[in-house]
Scaffold this active site. Structure first.
Site, mmCIF file in Angstrom:
data_model
loop_
_atom_site.group_PDB
_atom_site.id
_atom_site.type_symbol
_atom_site.label_atom_id
_atom_site.label_comp_id
_atom_site.label_asym_id
_atom_site.label_seq_id
_atom_site.Cartn_x
_atom_site.Cartn_y
_atom_site.Cartn_z
ATOM 1 N N GLY A 1 32.140 -18.833 19.863
ATOM 2 C CA GLY A 1 33.426 -19.461 20.116
ATOM 3 C C GLY A 1 33.759 -20.576 19.130
ATOM 4 N N LEU B 1 31.212 -21.559 16.277
ATOM 5 C CA LEU B 1 30.539 -21.373 14.994
ATOM 6 C C LEU B 1 30.059 -19.932 14.824
ATOM 7 C CD1 LEU B 1 28.293 -24.597 15.047
ATOM 8 C CD2 LEU B 1 30.370 -24.275 13.698
ATOM 9 N N GLU C 1 25.305 -9.897 23.433
ATOM 10 C CA GLU C 1 24.926 -11.263 23.026
ATOM 11 C C GLU C 1 23.656 -11.767 23.725
ATOM 12 O OE1 GLU C 1 28.259 -13.814 23.609
ATOM 13 O OE2 GLU C 1 27.123 -15.640 23.173
HETATM 14 P P1 ATP Z 1 29.561 -19.610 22.499
HETATM 15 O O1 ATP Z 1 28.151 -19.080 22.410
HETATM 16 O O2 ATP Z 1 29.794 -20.401 23.749
HETATM 17 O O3 ATP Z 1 30.585 -18.567 22.209
HETATM 18 P P2 ATP Z 1 29.018 -20.786 19.895
HETATM 19 O O4 ATP Z 1 28.029 -19.686 19.714
HETATM 20 O O5 ATP Z 1 30.037 -20.944 18.836
HETATM 21 O O6 ATP Z 1 29.753 -20.677 21.302
HETATM 22 P P3 ATP Z 1 27.119 -22.824 19.198
HETATM 23 O O7 ATP Z 1 27.325 -22.520 17.767
HETATM 24 O O8 ATP Z 1 25.756 -22.555 19.743
HETATM 25 O O9 ATP Z 1 28.229 -22.146 20.090
HETATM 26 O O10 ATP Z 1 27.437 -24.366 19.495
HETATM 27 C C1 ATP Z 1 28.727 -24.903 19.274
HETATM 28 C C2 ATP Z 1 28.640 -26.410 19.393
HETATM 29 O O11 ATP Z 1 27.780 -26.928 18.385
HETATM 30 C C3 ATP Z 1 29.945 -27.151 19.185
HETATM 31 O O12 ATP Z 1 30.715 -27.182 20.369
HETATM 32 C C4 ATP Z 1 29.472 -28.527 18.753
HETATM 33 O O13 ATP Z 1 29.176 -29.330 19.876
HETATM 34 C C5 ATP Z 1 28.165 -28.239 18.032
HETATM 35 N N1 ATP Z 1 28.233 -28.273 16.559
HETATM 36 C C6 ATP Z 1 27.147 -28.368 15.756
HETATM 37 N N2 ATP Z 1 27.486 -28.404 14.468
HETATM 38 C C7 ATP Z 1 28.830 -28.330 14.408
HETATM 39 C C8 ATP Z 1 29.774 -28.313 13.353
HETATM 40 N N3 ATP Z 1 29.413 -28.394 12.080
HETATM 41 N N4 ATP Z 1 31.078 -28.193 13.664
HETATM 42 C C9 ATP Z 1 31.471 -28.116 14.933
HETATM 43 N N5 ATP Z 1 30.620 -28.127 15.983
HETATM 44 C C10 ATP Z 1 29.310 -28.233 15.743
HETATM 45 MG MG MG Z 2 26.805 -18.685 21.046
#
Ligand code: ATP
Ligand code: MG
Length: 265
Positions: free
Chosen positions: A9, A11, A70
């Protein structure tokens, strides 16, 4: 070359494997079209994709991508990382603190979802912005490090005021529950952000602990980019997990578990 992608969602995590060499990369989910452009410039690659934005990314690329669920990909990746780090766990809970938080029970041969909470990395970013107008991730995690939660969070000892407490007086009784007793004080951004880390860290840990009790395991593996550079969140989660009698684990590059696992699913 094998490329595993977890398009989440917030990254997009990318793991590349070539001749036993592994590389890790991250992109903002808002740059998903750039990831597609990059993939479309590559030939002779095996692409695997998982995550909430997998369908969209798959539709933008020329490769015949392998798709996986996932939760299974994440489990697979964690198992690989645990083995590589010589961490031997028969059973464990894993908490994936991403945009939201998803909690799973794992054994040596499978995972099942045990629950979740909307408190996670997305809440850290959104609530932090509402309270401080800081949207830069590095700035917010750095600022939070210097914060003090004392005037914002109400502890059990604050309620009991010197009386014997039935549980540790240091436990949070009410996140943000101390604010109205300090109405005439200033609340620096550092304190506000530390309190945000407090509510997210304690909520994630509480839900994880309940899952661990339900499944009768003492191990909790925390992954997700929410812990990246966020030492305060990590400390809150570690301290609270230990306080509640369980064993917390963090694995290096744990946030890439889904991307890595998608290659091997
Ligand atoms: P989901 O699994 O819920 O779909 P995701 O896989 O994108 O989301 P992660 O990548 O594990 O989630 O974590 C996202 C979180 O990591 C962000 O909400 C923020 O708090 C943190 N984060 C770490 N580095 C960054 C960055 N460079 N930019 C934005 N957020 C970051
Ligand atoms: Mg994730």
């Amino acid at each position: 070359m094998k490329i595993g992608i977890d398009a989440g969602g917030t990254l997009i995590k990318v793991v590349t494997e070539l001749n036993n060499e592994r590389t890790y990369q991250k992109w903002l989910a808002t740059d998903i079209d750039q990831v597609a452009d990059w993939l479309n410039q590559l030939d002779d690659v095996e692409v695997s994709i998982t995550g909430g934005k997998a369908q969209y990314l798959d539709s933008c690329i020329k490769h015949q991508a392998k798709r996986s669920i996932e939760f299974d990909a994440t489990y697979k990746g964690i198992q690989i990382f645990l083995k590589e780090n010589n961490i031997d766990l028969e059973t464990y809970i894993f908490s994936n603190v991403g945009t939201g938080t998803s909690i799973h029970y794992a054994t040596t041969d499978h995972q099942e979802r045990a629950g979740g909470t909307g408190a996670g990395g997305g809440m850290i970013q959104g609530l932090s912005y509402l309270l401080t107008q800081i949207s830069d991730y590095d700035e917010l995690v750095q600022t939070a490090l210097n914060g003090d939660r004392d005037k914002i969070d109400l502890k059990v000892k604050h309620i009991y005021k010197g009386d014997n407490t039935p549980i540790s007086g240091e436990l949070t009784a009410a996140n943000f529950g101390h604010v109205l007793q300090h109405m005439n004080d200033a609340f620096p951004n550092a304190d506000r952000l530390a309190a945000v880390m407090g509510i997210v860290g304690e909520t994630v840990t509480t839900v994880s602990i309940h899952a661990a009790r339900q499944y009768n395991t003492e191990n909790v593996v925390f992954i997700g980019s929410s812990f990246v550079k966020n030492e305060l969140l990590k400390n809150i989660v570690v301290d609270y997990t230990i306080l509640r009698g369980l064993k917390p684990y963090f694995i290096e590059n744990g946030e890439f578990s889904g991307a890595l696992g998608s290659i091997y699913c």
